[in-house]
Each structure stands twice: as C-alpha cells, then as structure tokens.
Design a protein around this motif. Structure first.
Motif, PDB file in Angstrom:
ATOM      1  N   ILE A  45       3.941   5.892   9.635  1.00 24.77           N
ATOM      2  CA  ILE A  45       3.915   6.620   8.355  1.00 24.77           C
ATOM      3  C   ILE A  45       4.914   5.921   7.431  1.00 24.77           C
ATOM      4  CG2 ILE A  45       4.371   8.818   7.149  1.00 24.77           C
ATOM      5  CD1 ILE A  45       3.812  10.218   9.802  1.00 24.77           C
ATOM      6  N   GLY A  46       4.427   5.600   6.284  1.00 26.57           N
ATOM      7  CA  GLY A  46       5.319   4.951   5.301  1.00 26.57           C
ATOM      8  C   GLY A  46       5.429   5.804   4.032  1.00 26.57           C
ATOM      9  N   LEU A  47       6.609   5.808   3.471  1.00 24.97           N
ATOM     10  CA  LEU A  47       6.762   6.541   2.205  1.00 24.97           C
ATOM     11  C   LEU A  47       7.884   5.899   1.361  1.00 24.97           C
ATOM     12  CD1 LEU A  47       8.620   9.923   2.646  1.00 24.97           C
ATOM     13  CD2 LEU A  47       8.414   8.270   4.480  1.00 24.97           C
TER      14      LEU A  47
ATOM     15  N   ALA B 119       0.839  -1.210   0.000  1.00 24.87           N
ATOM     16  CA  ALA B 119       0.000   0.000   0.000  1.00 24.87           C
ATOM     17  C   ALA B 119       0.871   1.256   0.000  1.00 24.87           C
ATOM     18  CB  ALA B 119      -0.930  -0.006   1.242  1.00 24.87           C
ATOM     19  N   VAL B 120       1.955   1.216   0.818  1.00 24.65           N
ATOM     20  CA  VAL B 120       2.865   2.394   0.863  1.00 24.65           C
ATOM     21  C   VAL B 120       3.473   2.636  -0.521  1.00 24.65           C
ATOM     22  CG1 VAL B 120       5.034   3.273   1.810  1.00 24.65           C
ATOM     23  CG2 VAL B 120       3.394   2.132   3.311  1.00 24.65           C
ATOM     24  N   LYS B 121       3.921   1.489  -1.137  1.00 24.09           N
ATOM     25  CA  LYS B 121       4.559   1.614  -2.447  1.00 24.09           C
ATOM     26  C   LYS B 121       3.648   2.255  -3.470  1.00 24.09           C
ATOM     27  CE  LYS B 121       8.009  -2.074  -2.530  1.00 24.09           C
ATOM     28  NZ  LYS B 121       8.257  -3.438  -2.973  1.00 24.09           N
ATOM     29  N   GLU B 122       2.331   1.913  -3.336  1.00 27.77           N
ATOM     30  CA  GLU B 122       1.399   2.394  -4.347  1.00 27.77           C
ATOM     31  C   GLU B 122       0.911   3.815  -4.086  1.00 27.77           C
ATOM     32  OE1 GLU B 122      -1.449  -0.700  -4.578  1.00 27.77           O
ATOM     33  OE2 GLU B 122      -0.034  -2.087  -5.525  1.00 27.77           O
ATOM     34  N   ALA B 123       1.052   4.263  -2.829  1.00 30.23           N
ATOM     35  CA  ALA B 123       0.536   5.604  -2.496  1.00 30.23           C
ATOM     36  C   ALA B 123       1.469   6.682  -3.065  1.00 30.23           C
ATOM     37  CB  ALA B 123       0.457   5.761  -0.970  1.00 30.23           C
ATOM     38  N   ALA B 124       0.831   7.733  -3.568  1.00 33.66           N
ATOM     39  CA  ALA B 124       1.650   8.815  -4.126  1.00 33.66           C
ATOM     40  C   ALA B 124       2.227   9.690  -3.029  1.00 33.66           C
ATOM     41  CB  ALA B 124       0.805   9.675  -5.073  1.00 33.66           C
ATOM     42  N   GLU B 125       1.534   9.742  -1.917  1.00 32.90           N
ATOM     43  CA  GLU B 125       1.923  10.577  -0.767  1.00 32.90           C
ATOM     44  C   GLU B 125       2.332   9.666   0.374  1.00 32.90           C
ATOM     45  OE1 GLU B 125       1.707  14.002  -0.572  1.00 32.90           O
ATOM     46  OE2 GLU B 125       1.268  13.941  -2.744  1.00 32.90           O
TER      47      GLU B 125
END
Ligand code: ADP
Length: 583
Positions: A83-85, A64-70
């Motif tokens: 918090i993952g980024l 999910a983190v990998k796919e999130a833009a933010e």
C-alpha cells in the motif's frame, strides 16, 4: 542494494530528523508492517533491512502512488501486496508491505489502518513538537522570569540609588538653603544694625548740631531784645535767620531719616485748620511785605472748627509749600486756599492749594522735583538756596496722612501745589477739646515768680536758659548734672525742675527716676525739696525724636521741651507750673 541502503543511511542528517522520527514511530506502532519512506528529493528512509528495495518497486509504481488521491494498492515486483500513500506533511511517499491475509476484509482493514496510522504518527509527532515547543516556551518563560526578576532587582537598586541621591540632594539643598537663610539673616541683621547706627548717628548729629544752635538762636533772640544800633540789628537779624535756616535743614534731614526708617508717626490730636492756616500766613507776612508781593488766604467757611490730625506736620507741609512759593515769586502773589471736598462718615476730605505767580516749573522738571535732593534747575541752588528735601518730605507726610500732592505749573506763569488729606472729626461725646499750642501765646508777656532748678551740663545753654527764665520772672538755681540736682533738692524746694536729658555722671532720665522713687518712699524726709506734692519736672533735649519724648514721660517727667528752646513753649511750661502752684 545494500549500497543503496548505505547511501540512504549515509544521507541521514539532521535534516531528516522528522522523517526518521516518523519511520521509527510508525514501525513501533505497526511492527508487522514493513515500510519505506521515499522523500521528494528521491532519498529514501526505511527501518527495513536486507532485501533489495529496487527489486520490490519500480519508479512507475511510485509515480502511480503520487498521482493517486487515495492510498494505492499494488503488488511489488516480487508479487507482495503493497500500500502506498503520499504523506504531504513530510513531502514524501510512504510504501508499506503489511502482512495481509487473503481475506478481503483484512485487506480493507489494513487499507484503513495504514493511513490512520500515518495520520496518528503525524499527530504524535505534532504533539511531541508542541510539547517540545511548550517546554521551550516554559524555558523561555523561566528565562524571561529570571530576566524580569533581574530587571526588577536592577530597577530597585537604581531606585534606591536615586532615592539615596535624592536624599543627599535634598539634604544638600536643605543645608544650602539653611546656609543661605543664615547669610540673608546675617545680612539683614547687618542692614538693621547699619540702619540703627545710621539713625543713631543722625540722632547724635542732630543733637550735637542742635546744642550750639540752641545757643545761636537763643542768644540772637536775647540780643535782638536789647538796645542795638541799626547796623548791629541787621547783623543779629542775619545771624538769627541763618540759625533758623540751619535748624530747618537739620529738622529736614532728621525728618527724612525718620521717614526712611519708617519711624515717623503721624499723631491724631485736636487741631484747628483756621488757626494753622492763619499761623502759616502770619509767618510769611513780613517776607511778603518785604518782597512787595501779596499773600492771600481763602478759607472755606463750611469747615468744622475742630479736626483730629497731626497739626504740626500739617503746618510743616504748608510752611514748606508757602516757603517755596514765596522763594520763587518776585511779583504778583501767593494764595493759600483750604476747602472741604467732601464729607464722609469717618471724616472730611480737605483740599489745600498753594498757588503762586512765580518762575514756574517746566513739564520735564515737574516729575523730578519730588525726588529727594532734586531741584528744577542747578542754578536754583545758587540763586535761591535750598537742599531739595522739602518737597520729598512734603510728599511723604501727605502720603502718611492718606493723601497725594498734585502740581500744575507753567514756566513764567507760576505754580499751584495742591494736596488732599482726610481728617477725622472728633466724636460728638468729646465736649471740651483743647487745641494745642494756644496757651503759649497767651502767656507771652506774663511774669512768673517761680523757683526753677535748671539741670544742664552745657554752660552756654545753662546761661541761655537762665537768662530766658529770669526774663520770664523766675528765680533760677543751676546744677551741672543729676547728682548735683539731687544734692540741691536735699536743701530746698523748687516749683519746677528743667532737666536736660543727656548729662555726665547722672543723666536726666536716671535723675528723674530717682526723684520719683524718693518721693514715693520715706527717704523723702532727707530731702527738703521733695515730699508732699510731686515736683514738676520738664525734660530738655536737643534730641527731637518722639521716642525721646516718650522715654522722658516714661521716666516720670511731666512734659518735654526740645532745644533750641522756643520762648513761647517755655512760657507755656512755666504757665502750667504756675497753675499747679496755685491748685
Ligand atoms: P528746596 O526748595 O529746598 O530746593 P524743595 O524740595 O522744596 O527743595 O523743592 C525742590 C525744587 O522744586 C526747588 O529747588 C525748585 O526748583 C522747585 N520748586 C519747588 N516749589 C516751587 C515753586 N513754587 N515755584 C518754582 N519752583 C519750585
């Protein structure tokens, strides 16, 4: 879990240096934040110790983190907010557990700080990298500088070496050039010496040959004046002609040697072209009559009476050309033409032509005959005699007089030799001009009652000159050398001294110098023959060079006669002495 961590740390190699640095820097900046960095290949890095990481997040969370833009907020398996980024620069996912309170503004702040901190860490790392690279560059620059310096040093050393080599080369070259110049100078000197010896040898040979020639020609002349029967007259005539021929040959050889040594001077004296041409014609009149061929002279009437030039050499050229024409012509005739081509400010261009109707010369042979010792055809020497020197000398003399010789000829029809020379005219101010050679002829039959002291060591020539002088009416006293002449002068006075140049004990030059010195001093009181008016001294020499005549005059002689003594010239000398006697 510790196995996973061990595995994680065990996997830390140099390849992970950047990730480890990121984690350490991040942890130092935000010590309260727990973090975990998961690389793309699945390995993870984290300063966080203890705790089972797999208990905290699932693979789905990571996805999910990998796919999130933010940056993505979510709760781990234990319910703690995370918090993952994605950290693209490291191709990794960063998972953080910030100590967030409940207040929503804290969460928002944290949410901003984590990515900022990530960016900041990356920037710091970038800066460090740049610094490292910069340091590396500085080091490289240092190395380059050093190498550069080394290179310059090396080049300088090479330069000095080359310069040294060049200097040595130049030095060697200089010494080589100096050595060569010395060699050349030596060779030159040797050549000069060889040339001097050659000239000296020729002069001596000429002298030695002329001395007996003097006797042969002189006595033949005297013999011809006596009563002879026809057979005797023919023999004497042959001796005389052979003697004249031999003398001509000696003169030619000497002339050629002089021309080759550049020592033949062309004089500029008053001359009469008409006289010269008539003289030459007169010389050949008898042979022409004997051969029954005609000898004609055509003289341009416009020709001025007097020119300035070398009359003797001009006569020599004409005698040579007419002599050849006569030699190679057996019927018809020979014509000598003299004409003015054009007048110029400083002189007149004169053309001479000697045309014959003789054997002629083929075109192939025409070029070669002007070379020395060359004749048109080898059989000519046997048929007509000659040395092949005449035309070579003629060409040289004409060229010394500023002209050229031309030839047109056809075998069986005859030849025409033509040459032009430029003669100067005397300046209008030269009122009385005496043309040389005339006085001798008018004196031919005169008798001179002169007292002559003849100083001559060669007894044959002494006898010859004595007879010639006595025939001319003179009283002669002979002395064998300069010392004997001085002894004689102590006793008596003479009207003329004929002084040979080359003699043993005291030669003619020394004797003349002594006589002139005595005349100029009180010592003349001891000499009955000296004092008062200087005695006339005329040199006699078998040397026919101009320098000999010059030396004679410089020593104090009044005139100079070459041997064989030509009667007309001797008479001219006697006439001059008789003239002095009257004055
Ligand atoms: P020499 O006559 O002493 O041999 P020259 O140099 O005067 O020498 O002449 C060279 C040669 O040129 C002569 O041997 C002869 O072959 C040729 N020659 C000169 N003049 C004439 C002429 N008028 N007619 C024919 N041949 C000539």
């Amino acid at each position: 879990m510790s196995g996973v961590i061990d595995d994680i740390f065990a996997g830390l190699e140099d390849d992970d240096a950047r990730e480890r640095e990121f984690v350490q820097t991040f942890a130092a900046l935000m010590p309260d934040v727990e973090l975990y960095l998961l690389k793309a290949d699945g390995d993870g890095l984290s300063p966080v110790s203890g705790g089972d990481l797999e208990d905290r997040f699932s693979a789905a969370d990571i996805q999910a983190v990998k796919e999130a833009a933010e940056p993505l907020f979510f709760a781990d398996r234990q319910g703690r907010a995370m918090i993952g980024l994605v950290v693209e620069e490291l191709e990794a996912v960063l998972l953080t557990w910030p100590p967030m309170g409940d207040c929503s503004s804290c969460r928002a702040l944290t949410a901003t700080m984590i990515p900022n901190c990530t960016a900041h860490v990356l920037l710091l790392m970038e800066q460090k990298l740049v610094r490292t690279e910069n340091e590396q560059l500085q080091r490289e620059i240092k190395v380059l500088n050093y190498q550069h310096h080394e290179l310059i040093e090396h080049n300088h050393r090479q330069y000095l070496l080359i310069k040294e080599k060049d200097r040595n080369y130049a030095k060697n070259l200089e010494s080589e050039i100096a050595a060569r110049t010395e060699d050349l100078e030596r060779a030159n000197e040797e050549l000069r010496e060889a040339s001097r010896l050659k000239s000296e040898f020729l002069a001596n040979m000429s002298h030695e040959l002329r001395t007996p020639m003097n006797a042969i020609i002189g006595f033949s002349d005297l013999l011809m004046d006596t009563e002879l029967n026809p057979e005797q007259a023919e023999y004497v005539n042959t001796v005389k002609q052979s003697g004249d021929g031999l003398l001509g040959l000696i003169n030619d050889i000497l002339d050629f040697a002089k021309i080759e040594a550049g020592k033949l001077d062309i004089v500029s004296e008053p001359l009469s072209l008409v006289e010269i041409v008539k003289n030459v014609a007169a010389m050949f009149m008898k042979p022409a009559n004997d051969k029954e061929i005609k000898l004609n002279c055509l003289i341009d009437e416009r020709l001025p009476g007097v020119f300035l030039g070398d009359g003797n050499r001009l006569k020599q050229i004409l005698v040579n050309l007419v002599g050849n024409a006569m030699k190679f012509t057996s019927r018809g005739g020979v014509t000598m033409t003299v004409e003015q081509v054009k007048g110029q400010d400083d002189g007149v261009m004169i053309r001479f032509m000697v045309a014959d109707t003789g054997i002629g010369i083929s075109v192939e042979q025409q070029g070669a005959i002007f070379e020395k010792f060359t004749q048109a055809d080898g059989t000519i020497t046997r048929r007509f005699g000659g040395t092949g020197l005449g035309l070579a000398i003629t060409c040289q003399l004409v060229s010394l007089m500023g002209g050229r010789v031309y030839l047109t000829s056809a075998p069986g029809q005859g030849s025409t030799f033509c040459f032009t020379i430029k003669l100067r005219l005397p300046a209008a101010t030269d009122k009385t001009i005496e043309i040389g050679g005339q006085s001798g002829e008018t004196a031919a039959d005169k008798s001179f009652s002169l007292r002559v002291l003849l100083v001559e060591d060669n007894l044959v020539n002494q006898r010859l000159a004595t007879i010639m002088l006595k025939k001319a009416g003179c009283e002669v006293v002979a002395a064998g050398d300069g010392l004997l002449a001085l002894k004689q002068l102590k006793k008596e006075r003479f009207d003329l001294i004929l002084m040979d140049m080359q003699m043993p004990n005291m030669d003619g030059l020394e004797a003349t110098a002594s006589i002139r010195a005595i005349e100029a001093s009180d010592e003349c009181n001891n000499y009955a023959g000296l004092g008062g008016r200087p005695v006339a001294i005329v040199g006699l020499s078998a040397h026919a060079r101009k320098e000999d005549a010059d030396r004679a005059l410089a020593a104090g002689m009044d005139d100079f006669l070459t041997k064989p003594i030509v009667r007309s010239k001797l008479l001219a000398v006697l006439a001059a002495a008789a003239g002095n006697q009257k004055d």
